[in-house]
Scaffold this motif. Structure first.
Motif: not given
Length: 111
Positions: A65-69, A77-80, A88-90, A95-101
């Protein structure tokens, strides 16, 4: 004042060559927006610059939570991962590495 046109969070834009899909972030010039509706190439649509959205993610590792997106350079998709992608934001949740959304705060900055 007579020159005020609005807050700038909701924009009327023209869809790029590939069109836009409702709810899928898209980079248009220096603007990252989330389209309200699907629109074909050259059609007008409303895009939102700011807000909280649940969007597809593609992660190479867990994010907190709070990591840049970032919007991936291919727009998929959105990535870290910062390298080669557009801030784009944060992320608003871990989220786990296998999250889809994931829930992302789009802050409306100019790319």
């Amino acid at each position: 004042m007579k020159n005020y046109n609005g807050a700038g969070d909701q924009l009327e834009l023209i869809a790029p060559a590939d069109g836009v899909i409702a709810g899928k972030p898209v980079l248009i010039g220096a603007l990252v927006v989330i389209p309200m509706t699907t629109a074909a190439s050259s059609e007008p649509f409303i895009g939102y610059r700011c807000g909280e959205y649940t969007v597809p993610v593609a992660l190479t590792g867990a994010v907190t939570q709070g990591a840049k997106a970032y919007l991936k350079s291919d727009g998929s998709a959105i990535t870290g991962t910062a390298s080669g992608n557009t801030l784009v934001g944060a992320f608003l949740a871990d989220l786990a590495s296998d999250a889809a959304d994931g829930l992302v705060l789009f802050t409306g900055q100019i790319a």
